[in-house]
Scaffold this active site. Structure first.
Site, PDB file in Angstrom:
ATOM      1  N   HIS A 190       0.817  -1.217   0.000  1.00  0.00           N
ATOM      2  CA  HIS A 190       0.000   0.000   0.000  1.00  0.00           C
ATOM      3  C   HIS A 190       0.848   1.264   0.000  1.00  0.00           C
ATOM      4  CE1 HIS A 190      -3.846  -2.151   1.537  1.00  0.00           C
ATOM      5  NE2 HIS A 190      -3.864  -1.991   0.245  1.00  0.00           N
ATOM      6  N   GLU A 433      -4.918 -20.226 -22.247  1.00  0.00           N
ATOM      7  CA  GLU A 433      -3.621 -20.315 -21.581  1.00  0.00           C
ATOM      8  C   GLU A 433      -3.031 -21.718 -21.684  1.00  0.00           C
ATOM      9  OE1 GLU A 433      -4.211 -19.390 -17.403  1.00  0.00           O
ATOM     10  OE2 GLU A 433      -6.281 -20.073 -17.524  1.00  0.00           O
ATOM     11  N   ASP A 457       0.805 -17.820 -18.219  1.00  0.00           N
ATOM     12  CA  ASP A 457       0.887 -19.274 -18.215  1.00  0.00           C
ATOM     13  C   ASP A 457       1.116 -19.837 -19.610  1.00  0.00           C
ATOM     14  OD1 ASP A 457       0.774 -19.865 -15.548  1.00  0.00           O
ATOM     15  OD2 ASP A 457      -1.384 -20.159 -15.476  1.00  0.00           O
ATOM     16  N   CYS A 504      -4.905 -10.728 -21.288  1.00  0.00           N
ATOM     17  CA  CYS A 504      -4.826 -10.258 -19.904  1.00  0.00           C
ATOM     18  C   CYS A 504      -3.506 -10.627 -19.245  1.00  0.00           C
ATOM     19  CB  CYS A 504      -5.995 -10.801 -19.084  1.00  0.00           C
ATOM     20  SG  CYS A 504      -6.122 -12.603 -19.087  1.00  0.00           S
TER      21      CYS A 504
END
Length: 579
Positions: A190, A433, A457, A504
């Site tokens: 964070h 993938e 992957d 993605c």
């Protein structure tokens, strides 16, 4: 002296070091008399409530000065302080073991931190920083301090700290803090997220930084490369002054693309969306210019807890993200992708020799049907609140896709009977993938609404090389000719059936890959939120027809290095937008 850490927030900072803290301090421990344990538990509770009041004020300050998504960090810290498994355990330890409040809080904190740090997933591992932050806040209050770290800074400095918590980061005076460096932490912590939002160059994970640097030492922080130079030579200082000017000019130029459409130089529209793991990521992606979500990694809802999330918990999480992006921008929710390097302690999965090739993701869900249908119900219900699309991971055969769609149909029928609203036209796709799925893409495209290529992957499966093995990095290069050829095959197969294709994996945000993928006809690029504006700026310079020829050229090449060199020579604008 050069020290290498983790690049947390891009940019260049130069100036004197200010060593803020050396590391964790010893916690006072003593026994509480029987007749005083109740008062000690109440002392802890009163200081927890004071910490909550401080956090509420910090939320308002952060929302006004940094942004609403960063303020969410402190909202989650309030939830943690109200969690009986955490602070309740500390109060119980006082009553049962006659411990002082500081010791009880320290023990409860270490237990929760240990759980998070034992996890494989880096995103979850770094949530331990939130526990440290709120524990430090309560500890300082218990010691009679005001709960905030104070530093007398007369001029802009580079802060060095063992750790810089989200609270510390949110309250930094940007006029006096040129950059910061920490011994611990990672890119998704964070404090790193806050630094990027506040545009403060930062390097984390330096390990011995506070021991090797003294207050007053002149340092250079390269937040883009994770490098810290101590007492650099004059030539290095001049070189970094020029780099600093170039970086600031690039940042100012990129801001011009915020809110602009993602179109090529010849007017072709593509979609630039983001990969996320939670609501906070979704807000950050929205503020970074993303046009939707290309991958919502739902496994994060299941991790870091001791039981499965309920249907209602999942529905609320998906609904919030759908509402953030509204009816016009897509939110692609991937069903549970557990297995490989992502484990659930409360799900008793068998130990496997090759977990990445084992019982995981859709393979597990098709057997654990009640678990799977609970998630499907939550996703389908959320589809009534935005442009939600559903995506199955790890599909290898047409039969798996059909089984998954049959379970989805059962869920939709059940919700119909319960008179629960949902989008009956919700698109349903799958990740490509597995090489086997890529080779039957023409068959899968007949029964799916879209594909999203998961290159992380796919690359390691195509090249038979573990992407975590540094010695095999040359093989897990997404520019390998075999990888590019299989991606091209998938896109052509989908387009032949009139279906769209996204990506993605990390490759989608790689600026050198963007011209190739554009030329191949990729419709959607999903990446980290911070990469969106640079990708959009580059797209504005690219002609899709020219990139089609470029893609045809690279598909005939024989090495990853040859391909990268060729693309970067043909598209010099890549260098303009690379951080």
């Amino acid at each position: 002296m050069l020290m290498q850490g983790i690049a947390a927030a891009p940019g260049v900072a130069m100036g004197p070091a200010f060593v803020l803290q050396e590391g964790p301090q010893a916690v006072k421990r003593y026994e509480i008399a029987e007749e005083k344990v109740q008062a000690e538990a109440e002392r802890l509770e009163s200081h927890i409530q004071l910490a909550i009041l401080q956090l509420e004020a910090l939320i308002a300050q952060t929302r006004a000065t940094v942004g609403p998504e960063q303020a969410k960090i402190f909202e989650s810290q309030i939830w943690l302080l109200e969690d009986e498994e955490f602070t309740g355990a500390a109060k119980e330890a006082i009553l049962s073991n006659h411990m002082n409040a500081e010791a009880a809080m320290d023990d409860a904190s270490k237990t929760i931190i240990g759980i998070f740090e034992s996890m494989e997933d880096e995103h979850l591992k770094e949530r331990a920083a939130d526990i440290r932050d709120i524990t430090n806040r309560v500890m300082r209050l218990l010691e009679g301090k005001n709960g905030e770290i104070q530093a007398s800074l007369d001029a802009p400095v580079i802060l060095f700290a063992h750790d810089l918590t989200p609270s510390d980061t949110a309250q930094l005076d940007r006029n006096r803090t040129a950059g910061f460096v920490t011994n611990i932490g990672g890119r998704t912590s964070h404090s790193a997220i806050m630094a990027r939002s506040m545009e403060i160059p930062a390097v984390v994970g330096l390990r011995e930084g506070t021991k090797q640097v003294k207050t007053g030492d002149f340092v250079i922080v390269d937040g883009s490369l994770g490098k810290v130079y101590v007492h650099p030579e004059k030539t290095m200082i001049e070189e970094y002054k020029e780099k600093q000017v170039r970086f600031e000019a690039r940042r100012a130029e990129l801001k011009k693309y915020d809110g602009q459409p993602s179109v090529t130089a010849d007017g072709q529209r593509v979609e630039l969306v983001a990969n996320i793991g939670n609501t906070q990521d979704a807000l950050a992606a929205k503020n970074s210019g993303a046009e939707g979500i290309g991958l919502y990694r739902t496994e994060f809802l299941y991790m870091g807890r001791n039981q499965f999330p309920t249907e209602q918990e999942q529905f609320q999480a998906y609904k919030v993200v759908a509402e953030i992006f509204g009816k016009d921008q897509p939110v692609i929710i991937r069903t549970l992708d557990i297995g490989g390097d992502k484990e659930l302690p409360y799900l008793d999965l068998p130990k496997e020799a090759n977990p990445f090739l084992g019982y995981r993701a859709i393979r597990m869900c098709l057997e654990e049907t009640e678990l799977f249908k609970t998630q499907l119900r939550a996703i389908v219900k959320a589809s009534a609140y935005g442009n939600v699309k559903l995506m199955f991971p790890m599909i290898a055969t047409l039969q798996e896709l059909r089984q998954a769609k049959q379970l989805l149909a059962e869920v939709q029928n059940e919700l119909d009977l319960e008179n629960i609203a949902f989008n009956r036209d919700m698109e349903v796709g799958l990740m490509i993938e597995v090489p086997g799925a890529a080779l039957i893409a023409d068959q899968l495209a007949k029964e799916a609404d879209f594909f999203s290529i998961g290159t992380n992957d796919l690359v390691q499966y195509v090249m038979a090389a573990d992407r975590m093995n540094e010695r095999l990095a040359y093989l897990t290069e997404p520019f390998q000719p075999a990888v590019l050829r299989i991606i091209n095959h998938v896109i052509k197969a989908a387009h032949h059936e009139g279906k769209w294709v996204g990506m993605c994996g990390e490759m989608a945000g790689n600026l050198t890959a963007v011209p190739i993928l554009l030329g191949m006809g990729l419709d959607e690029f999903s990446m980290s939120g911070g990469s969106v504006l640079a990708a959009r700026a580059l797209l504005h310079k690219l002609d899709r027809t020219e990139m089609k020829q470029l893609a045809e050229d690279v598909l005939q090449m024989t090495s990853a290095e040859q391909i990268k060199s060729y693309v970067e020579s043909k598209v010099p604008a890549i260098a303009d937008w690379r951080a």
